[in-house]
Write a protein that holds these residues in place. Structure first.
Motif, PDB file in Angstrom:
ATOM      1  N   HIS A 240       0.806  -1.223   0.000  1.00 61.45           N
ATOM      2  CA  HIS A 240       0.000   0.000   0.000  1.00 61.45           C
ATOM      3  C   HIS A 240       0.833   1.264   0.000  1.00 61.45           C
ATOM      4  O   HIS A 240       0.384   2.307   0.434  1.00 61.45           O
ATOM      5  N   GLU A 241       2.022   1.127  -0.498  1.00 62.34           N
ATOM      6  CA  GLU A 241       2.855   2.312  -0.574  1.00 62.34           C
ATOM      7  C   GLU A 241       2.341   3.152  -1.744  1.00 62.34           C
ATOM      8  O   GLU A 241       2.159   2.643  -2.836  1.00 62.34           O
ATOM      9  N   GLY A 242       2.108   4.427  -1.497  1.00 64.80           N
ATOM     10  CA  GLY A 242       1.683   5.295  -2.600  1.00 64.80           C
ATOM     11  C   GLY A 242       0.181   5.470  -2.666  1.00 64.80           C
ATOM     12  O   GLY A 242      -0.426   5.927  -1.704  1.00 64.80           O
ATOM     13  N   GLN A 243      -0.399   5.069  -3.775  1.00 67.26           N
ATOM     14  CA  GLN A 243      -1.792   5.422  -4.051  1.00 67.26           C
ATOM     15  C   GLN A 243      -2.791   4.409  -3.500  1.00 67.26           C
ATOM     16  O   GLN A 243      -2.473   3.259  -3.251  1.00 67.26           O
ATOM     17  N   LEU A 244      -4.018   4.885  -3.329  1.00 69.09           N
ATOM     18  CA  LEU A 244      -5.112   4.005  -2.924  1.00 69.09           C
ATOM     19  C   LEU A 244      -5.635   3.285  -4.162  1.00 69.09           C
ATOM     20  O   LEU A 244      -5.501   3.770  -5.285  1.00 69.09           O
TER      21      LEU A 244
ATOM     22  N   HIS B 239     -14.030  10.844   1.334  1.00 67.19           N
ATOM     23  CA  HIS B 239     -13.781   9.944   0.225  1.00 67.19           C
ATOM     24  C   HIS B 239     -12.589   9.090   0.618  1.00 67.19           C
ATOM     25  O   HIS B 239     -11.460   9.582   0.623  1.00 67.19           O
ATOM     26  N   SER B 240     -12.824   7.848   0.994  1.00 65.93           N
ATOM     27  CA  SER B 240     -11.677   7.075   1.453  1.00 65.93           C
ATOM     28  C   SER B 240     -11.915   5.575   1.391  1.00 65.93           C
ATOM     29  O   SER B 240     -13.014   5.117   1.113  1.00 65.93           O
ATOM     30  N   ASP B 241     -10.841   4.843   1.682  1.00 60.25           N
ATOM     31  CA  ASP B 241     -10.897   3.384   1.739  1.00 60.25           C
ATOM     32  C   ASP B 241     -11.248   2.996   3.165  1.00 60.25           C
ATOM     33  O   ASP B 241     -10.442   3.145   4.083  1.00 60.25           O
ATOM     34  N   ARG B 242     -12.449   2.490   3.334  1.00 58.08           N
ATOM     35  CA  ARG B 242     -12.980   2.250   4.670  1.00 58.08           C
ATOM     36  C   ARG B 242     -12.110   1.270   5.477  1.00 58.08           C
ATOM     37  O   ARG B 242     -11.769   1.526   6.633  1.00 58.08           O
ATOM     38  N   ASP B 243     -11.703   0.188   4.859  1.00 57.99           N
ATOM     39  CA  ASP B 243     -10.928  -0.832   5.582  1.00 57.99           C
ATOM     40  C   ASP B 243      -9.589  -0.276   6.073  1.00 57.99           C
ATOM     41  O   ASP B 243      -9.164  -0.529   7.197  1.00 57.99           O
ATOM     42  N   LEU B 244      -8.948   0.478   5.178  1.00 61.42           N
ATOM     43  CA  LEU B 244      -7.643   1.029   5.556  1.00 61.42           C
ATOM     44  C   LEU B 244      -7.776   2.021   6.697  1.00 61.42           C
ATOM     45  O   LEU B 244      -7.006   2.008   7.660  1.00 61.42           O
ATOM     46  N   LEU B 245      -8.780   2.897   6.584  1.00 56.18           N
ATOM     47  CA  LEU B 245      -8.973   3.911   7.617  1.00 56.18           C
ATOM     48  C   LEU B 245      -9.281   3.244   8.958  1.00 56.18           C
ATOM     49  O   LEU B 245      -8.760   3.640  10.002  1.00 56.18           O
ATOM     50  N   GLN B 246     -10.082   2.199   8.893  1.00 60.55           N
ATOM     51  CA  GLN B 246     -10.428   1.463  10.110  1.00 60.55           C
ATOM     52  C   GLN B 246      -9.168   0.877  10.736  1.00 60.55           C
ATOM     53  O   GLN B 246      -8.970   0.924  11.949  1.00 60.55           O
ATOM     54  N   ARG B 247      -8.298   0.377   9.898  1.00 56.94           N
ATOM     55  CA  ARG B 247      -7.065  -0.219  10.383  1.00 56.94           C
ATOM     56  C   ARG B 247      -6.164   0.830  11.028  1.00 56.94           C
ATOM     57  O   ARG B 247      -5.592   0.619  12.109  1.00 56.94           O
TER      58      ARG B 247
ATOM     59  N   LYS C  94      -1.340   9.041   4.814  1.00 56.35           N
ATOM     60  CA  LYS C  94      -0.659   9.726   3.708  1.00 56.35           C
ATOM     61  C   LYS C  94      -1.305   9.403   2.372  1.00 56.35           C
ATOM     62  O   LYS C  94      -1.452  10.277   1.513  1.00 56.35           O
ATOM     63  N   ALA C  95      -1.687   8.141   2.198  1.00 55.61           N
ATOM     64  CA  ALA C  95      -2.324   7.736   0.950  1.00 55.61           C
ATOM     65  C   ALA C  95      -3.648   8.464   0.762  1.00 55.61           C
ATOM     66  O   ALA C  95      -4.122   8.652  -0.355  1.00 55.61           O
ATOM     67  N   HIS C  96      -4.249   8.889   1.863  1.00 55.86           N
ATOM     68  CA  HIS C  96      -5.499   9.659   1.799  1.00 55.86           C
ATOM     69  C   HIS C  96      -5.228  11.153   1.704  1.00 55.86           C
ATOM     70  O   HIS C  96      -6.131  11.951   1.935  1.00 55.86           O
ATOM     71  N   ASP C  97      -3.999  11.549   1.427  1.00 56.03           N
ATOM     72  CA  ASP C  97      -3.591  12.953   1.388  1.00 56.03           C
ATOM     73  C   ASP C  97      -3.807  13.646   2.724  1.00 56.03           C
ATOM     74  O   ASP C  97      -4.024  14.861   2.775  1.00 56.03           O
ATOM     75  N   GLY C  98      -3.802  12.879   3.771  1.00 55.92           N
ATOM     76  CA  GLY C  98      -4.018  13.459   5.096  1.00 55.92           C
ATOM     77  C   GLY C  98      -2.708  13.632   5.828  1.00 55.92           C
ATOM     78  O   GLY C  98      -1.621  13.389   5.286  1.00 55.92           O
ATOM     79  N   LYS C  99      -2.820  14.064   7.068  1.00 58.29           N
ATOM     80  CA  LYS C  99      -1.625  14.277   7.885  1.00 58.29           C
ATOM     81  C   LYS C  99      -1.860  13.670   9.247  1.00 58.29           C
ATOM     82  O   LYS C  99      -2.977  13.720   9.776  1.00 58.29           O
ATOM     83  N   ILE C 100      -0.805  13.114   9.814  1.00 57.51           N
ATOM     84  CA  ILE C 100      -0.950  12.555  11.161  1.00 57.51           C
ATOM     85  C   ILE C 100       0.125  13.173  12.031  1.00 57.51           C
ATOM     86  O   ILE C 100       1.290  13.248  11.636  1.00 57.51           O
ATOM     87  N   THR C 101      -0.269  13.696  13.168  1.00 60.18           N
ATOM     88  CA  THR C 101       0.698  14.343  14.055  1.00 60.18           C
ATOM     89  C   THR C 101       0.516  13.824  15.475  1.00 60.18           C
ATOM     90  O   THR C 101      -0.579  13.410  15.852  1.00 60.18           O
ATOM     91  N   VAL C 102       1.610  13.864  16.217  1.00 61.39           N
ATOM     92  CA  VAL C 102       1.562  13.363  17.591  1.00 61.39           C
ATOM     93  C   VAL C 102       2.091  14.441  18.528  1.00 61.39           C
ATOM     94  O   VAL C 102       3.135  15.045  18.265  1.00 61.39           O
ATOM     95  N   VAL C 103       1.350  14.698  19.573  1.00 57.01           N
ATOM     96  CA  VAL C 103       1.829  15.568  20.637  1.00 57.01           C
ATOM     97  C   VAL C 103       1.845  14.699  21.881  1.00 57.01           C
ATOM     98  O   VAL C 103       0.876  14.003  22.166  1.00 57.01           O
TER      99      VAL C 103
END
Lengths: 224, 426
Positions: free
Chosen positions: B264-268, B312-320, B399-408
């Protein structure tokens, strides 16, 4: 041999402990470096088998610490780190041998035997007392043409007694020497074990070799 | 290895900068010599002109009488004090007059400039000096009268050039040393990115080999101990076999995770992407964690908006991805703590926040926690925590969803992970 085995992953620790115990070693198996560094001061080990990556105190630090205490028992490092630089670091820290994971149990047992042969207390594959011979590899006891197979625990007691011939060994001494650290043998475990060994000796006609010294303990000696 | 590269970098930097510097210094020195020489010559020439002008000539038959009465050297300037001699010759090159140092031999008179070395004795000591000589033809109404020869010591010029040479010979090594030091320092900065990625790769290889070998090691030793067991010891053999099953399963899930990361590197995959309602997705995920919250005596709060939020997303991946984050939150929050999951819709994006009051992440580890196989626990204890792929997988999915993940995170206080997903323009 009394072996300290340190490995943090219980899934890897348990089979190694079982394999070592099966060939007659007494194994203190611990999962963290802190307990191990306390134990090396408490008990006199014949061999240390250490995993490199351990919580709190690493195997390398443990090895250095052990050598700094001027203790000389061989140290065998077990690790997933397999580069030459890692091996050099391991051996420079005072390890005598180095095994890369996954550990082949047969290889480990062979290396343990090899390291045992280097020990100053090494007396060969057989220990003898008069005409009684204990085979350290096959866990058998021989006298003349007779030959019996001992269980692991019986063998460990026999080995301990034969390494200290004619000495009176107390119940506490035997308990400490034969049982792993932290295990609590039943109160009459030593008595039961001695009785079982006597029965085995009887088949060789050597029942009276293992003598009970009342109020003190046990002693192995040749009556003649 | 990096030390050597750094040394070479510094060495080449010093060498190239040094050559440029030396070339520059030589050019400057060369120009200085030429300029000073020209200036020096100009002054001698002026002086010679002046002397020539104040000399009077009288024709006496074939020859000329030269009168030096009016020649004055009184307005002594720096140049005049260095005049070694002035000589007048007739046009047949016979010496007529001289001041200063006397000629001890008949010398050739050639008009123009010459630089000469001359030897003399001062208080019995032999000395030699360089002098600059100008021979000027004297003319009267265009007909040759004779020659005026003026010689000046090159001493002051040489002293000034010697000073320049000293300055350069001290200055260049100092500048070279300085360049070397600067190169060494720059080398340090230039090496940093390479060193960082090298260390990251090293860590990855070491960690991956540890994680991959651990289950194999356990499987192998269990199998061998099983084989060592005596034939009638069925219990021992069963025990070994069930251990092997457990270890094989953990190995299989590790391999599955690694393959997942590679695949799953790269595109959905466009077929799996659809408009999904985040509110519904999050509440269904949350349901799966209610039991573990009760088991660990954790307060689990889910704060979702009332109306659906579509992405607009891949439900299984997001759930994971969200599952991995919640797993971490539950794993690293001690009993009695609190975990909050919140969905915040914004005009152009939607934020999913997962907050816990757990053990937190030390600051030094924060930049690396999304690296594959990275674990804060360097000993990689199996009893607490997984193999270190959860966050790497979560980040890759986001990232594949063009999103961002941050941790504080703050050690001992808790961690907040925030996922930011873009909303489709309506």
């Amino acid at each position: 041999m009394l072996i300290l085995l340190v490995e943090d992953d219980s899934a890897q620790l348990e089979p190694l402990q079982t394999a070592l115990s099966k060939v007659g070693h007494i194994v203190d198996a611990v999962q963290d470096g802190e307990t191990a560094s306390w134990l090396i001061k408490e008990r006199e080990y014949d061999l240390l088998i250490l995993d490199w990556m351990l919580p709190k105190v690493s195997g390398i630090e443990l090895c250095r610490h052990y050598r700094n205490l001027n203790l000389a028992a061989p140290v065998l490092m077990i690790t997933a780190k397999d580069t030459t630089a890692d091996k050099v670091t391991g051996l420079d820290a005072g390890a005598d041998d180095y095994i890369v994971k996954p550990v082949d149990v047969l290889e480990l047992l062979a290396r343990v035997r090899a390291l045992g042969r280097r020990s100053p207390l090494w007396q060969g594959e057989m220990i003898e007392l008069a005409d009684l011979r204990l085979d350290l590899t096959h866990l058998t006891l021989e006298r003349g043409v007779d030959n019996i197979q001992l269980s692991v625990k019986e063998f460990q007691l026999m080995e301990y007694l034969m390494r200290h011939p004619r000495q009176v060994l107390s119940r506490d001494q035997i308990e400490q020497a034969l049982w792993s650290w932290g295990s609590e043998p039943e109160s009459n475990a030593v008595t039961t074990l001695v009785r079982r060994l006597r029965q085995r000796l009887e088949t060789l006609g050597a029942k009276d070799w293992l003598e009970t010294v009342y109020g003190m303990g046990y002693r192995l000696h040749s009556p003649n | 290895m990096f030390e050597r590269s750094r040394r070479r970098l510094a060495y080449w930097f010093a060498l190239s900068m040094g050559s440029i510097l030396i070339l520059f210094a030589f050019t400057v020195y060369h120009r200085q010599v030429k300029d000073q020489m020209r200036e020096f010559d100009a002054r001698i020439y002026d002086q010679a002109k002046r002397i020539a002008a104040s000399t009077t000539y009288q024709k006496q038959g074939e020859s000329w009488l030269i009168d030096t009465e009016n020649v004055s050297l009184r307005d002594r300037n720096a140049l005049e004090s260095k005049i070694i001699y002035i000589r007048w010759y007739d046009f047949q090159q016979r010496l007529l007059q001289f001041t200063g140092y006397s000629p001890h031999q008949r010398s050739q008179v050639t008009p123009g400039w010459q630089t000469q070395k001359y030897d003399f004795h001062l208080k019995g000591q032999p000395l030699s000096k360089h002098l600059r000589r100008l021979t000027l033809p004297l003319k009267d109404d265009g007909s040759p009268v004779g020659y005026l020869q003026i010689a000046v010591s090159l001493g002051p010029l040489q002293t000034s050039l010697a000073r320049s040479r000293l300055f350069l010979s001290l200055g260049i090594p100092i500048a070279l040393t300085f360049t070397g030091v600067v190169g060494w320092i720059l080398g340090h900065f230039a090496m940093q990115p390479a060193k960082r990625s090298y260390e990251q790769l090293q860590r990855f290889t070491a960690d991956a080999s540890h994680e991959l070998r651990a289950p194999i090691a356990a499987i192998l030793s269990n199998a061998q101990v099983g084989l060592l067991a005596s034939e009638d010891d069925d219990q021992e053999r069963d025990q070994r076999l069930s251990n092997i099953v457990i270890q094989s399963k953990s190995m299989s899930s590790l391999v599955a995770n690694l393959l997942f990361l590679a695949r799953h590197e790269g595109q959905l995959n466009p077929q799996d992407v659809a408009n999904i309602d985040l509110v519904e997705l999050l509440s269904s995920i949350a349901e799966g964690y209610i039991d573990s919250a009760i088991d660990k005596d954790l307060r689990f709060e889910v704060d979702l908006p009332a109306s659906p939020v579509e992405v607009h997303s891949d439900r299984d991946l997001l759930q994971r991805a969200i599952g991995n984050l919640l797993d971490n939150a539950f794993k690293y929050t001690p009993n009695g703590g609190k975990i909050t999951m919140r969905l915040e819709p914004k005009p152009r994006q939607v934020l999913i926040k997962i907050m816990d009051t757990g053990i937190g992440i030390p600051e030094v580890d924060l930049p690396h926690i999304f690296d594959r196989f990275y674990r804060v626990d360097k000993a990689r204890t199996r009893e607490t925590g997984g193999v270190g792929l959860g966050l790497a997988i979560a980040r890759q999915i986001i990232k594949a969803h063009d999103g961002k993940i941050t941790v504080v995170s703050e050690a001992e206080k808790g961690t907040t992970v925030q996922i930011c997903l873009p909303l489709q323009p309506q």
